[in-house]
Design a protein around this motif. Structure first.
Motif, PDB file in Angstrom:
ATOM      1  N   PRO A 154      24.111 -35.453  -9.856  1.00  0.00           N
ATOM      2  CA  PRO A 154      22.952 -35.926 -10.853  1.00  0.00           C
ATOM      3  C   PRO A 154      22.038 -34.304 -10.314  1.00  0.00           C
ATOM      4  O   PRO A 154      22.093 -33.601  -9.322  1.00  0.00           O
ATOM      5  N   GLU A 159      19.322 -39.820 -12.802  1.00  0.00           N
ATOM      6  CA  GLU A 159      20.760 -39.750 -12.818  1.00  0.00           C
ATOM      7  C   GLU A 159      20.772 -39.765 -11.268  1.00  0.00           C
ATOM      8  O   GLU A 159      22.329 -40.706 -11.188  1.00  0.00           O
ATOM      9  N   ASN A 163      23.207 -43.065  -9.874  1.00  0.00           N
ATOM     10  CA  ASN A 163      24.448 -43.442  -9.571  1.00  0.00           C
ATOM     11  C   ASN A 163      24.345 -44.145  -8.322  1.00  0.00           C
ATOM     12  O   ASN A 163      25.082 -44.917  -7.657  1.00  0.00           O
TER      13      ASN A 163
END
Length: 421
Positions: A154, A159, A163
């Motif tokens: 990321p 992001e 994850n």
């Protein structure tokens, strides 16, 4: 019968004595860390082999406060010898370098700019060269878990949290958390400084001058928010309050957890205790709000300095120029291995470095690094690790924690006698 030396003998003896006196002996003081000692012994031996008229006497000072006091006392009394190995950053500034250390600005040709900034005196001159490897502060990740779940490294916090959600859905621990060692709770705050500086370039100076606060600077307060986010997402291991540093290293190395926020010195622990998993661990900088400004917060290596009172300043500078050369850098790597990047231009790490070390290099090559705040400001409140444990445990909300830390910082700034406090 009494022997009377001839004039020729006396002349020869005088010449030999003069030659002996011409040899330069440099007095070196370092800490007693095994890697420090090994590197200094290798560097001095190589230098003497190439320059037989220069030899070294190496002394190891005590650690901690005793060693700090020894260094400051010797500098104040003019008895610090010729070469001094000591911290960079805020502790370097506490030595009053413009007064007590020699100007080394003319031997900086191979030194990466990010290191120069943490050994620059108040008059703008550079007073040290790097000694050893830098450390990154970011997030280790288990490459096998990433491959299994099809995850990408990321570059933004959103992001990273996406994850974590996928990892949790797969029934795995997303973020190894080790508040049993309270100091480990600080990484989301301290490792976020690159992102703070990218958004507020003047933060370190304003913070030191009492013009900026964590509680009133959204970019700075964000690190506390990240701790709260991870707790509220349920992404931690169940025993996060009791687990310790060694547990976090084990978890990310063996795949018990996908991530562990930590400094890159932990690679030594992985190499020693989980060598079969060394290549299973990668590393990335702590993501922030912008993928375009993603970069690495760096803990700088110690520096080598020349006390201003040295009687051998030019000889000491010549040796430090060797240390700051590609040849000197490569010798340190050969001696201690490549546990992190060395801040010397064109000093390439060997191809077989651990994956996590290789992952750091693009940040340096792109110039996407910033020193941790402690290298830019003398202020770091002593209660930070207790505050971050509270935030990461759901005990104290972000805004309240940031305001509490500002109070902690104020106490320390006043103790240091900083202006405007």
């Amino acid at each position: 019968m009494k022997l009377i030396p001839s004039a020729a003998f006396l002349s020869a003896f005088t010449l030999l004595a003069g030659l002996a006196q011409a040899e330069t002996v440099l007095q070196v003081t370092t800490d007693g860390n095994a890697e420090t000692v090994a590197a200094m012994e290798a560097l001095t031996a190589a230098y003497t082999a190439a320059n037989p008229d220069v030899t070294f006497e190496i002394e190891n000072r005590p650690g901690g406060a005793e060693g700090d006091n020894l260094v400051k006392t010797r500098l104040a009394t003019g008895e610090a010898g010729d070469i001094l190995q000591y911290n960079s950053g805020s502790l370097f500034q506490a030595l009053d370098p413009a007064k007590n250390l020699a100007d080394l600005s003319d031997i900086q040709g191979n030194v990466i700019d990010s290191f120069k900034s943490v050994v620059t005196a108040s008059d703008g001159t550079v007073r040290g060269v790097p000694f050893g490897a830098a450390m990154g502060g970011g997030i280790y990740y288990n490459k096998n878990i990433y491959a299994e779940l099809g995850l990408s490294v990321p570059k933004t916090w959103d992001e990273f949290m996406a994850n974590n959600a996928k990892i949790k859905e797969a029934g795995k621990v997303a973020v190894a958390t080790t508040f049993g060692d309270t100091w480990t709770s600080q990484l989301f705050v301290l490792g976020d400084y690159f992102n703070v500086q990218a958004e507020v370039p003047s933060f370190a100076a304003d913070y030191t001058a009492n013009k900026a606060k964590y509680a009133t600077t959204p970019a700075a307060m964000r690190g506390f928010q990240y701790l709260e986010d991870v707790f509220k997402g349920g992404y931690m291991n169940e025993d996060f309050g009791a687990a310790k540093f060694d547990d976090g290293v084990r978890m990310v190395a063996t795949g018990e957890a996908a991530h562990y926020p930590m400094l890159t010195f932990a690679l030594g622990n992985i190499k020693q205790n989980f060598p079969e998993n060394l290549e299973d661990v990668g590393f990335f900088a702590q993501p922030g709000p912008s993928a375009d400004k993603n970069g690495l917060t760096v803990w700088m290596p110690a520096g080598l300095y020349v006390p201003a009172a040295s009687e051998n300043i030019e000889a000491a500078k010549a040796f430090l120029a060797f240390v700051a050369s590609v040849e000197g850098c490569e010798l340190m790597i050969k001696t201690n291995g490549a546990t992190g990047p060395y801040l010397i231009k064109d000093c390439a790490l060997p191809a077989d470095v651990p994956a996590a070390v290789a992952d750091m290099m693009p940040y340096f090559q792109a110039g996407a690094t910033a020193p941790a705040l402690e290298f830019l400001s003398p202020i770091k409140g002593p209660a930070l690790e207790q505050i971050t444990v509270e935030v990461g445990s759901g005990i104290r909300p972000t805004a309240e924690a940031a305001a509490l830390y500002d109070q902690d910082v104020e106490k320390q700034a006043k103790q240091l006698g900083l202006p405007n406090w």
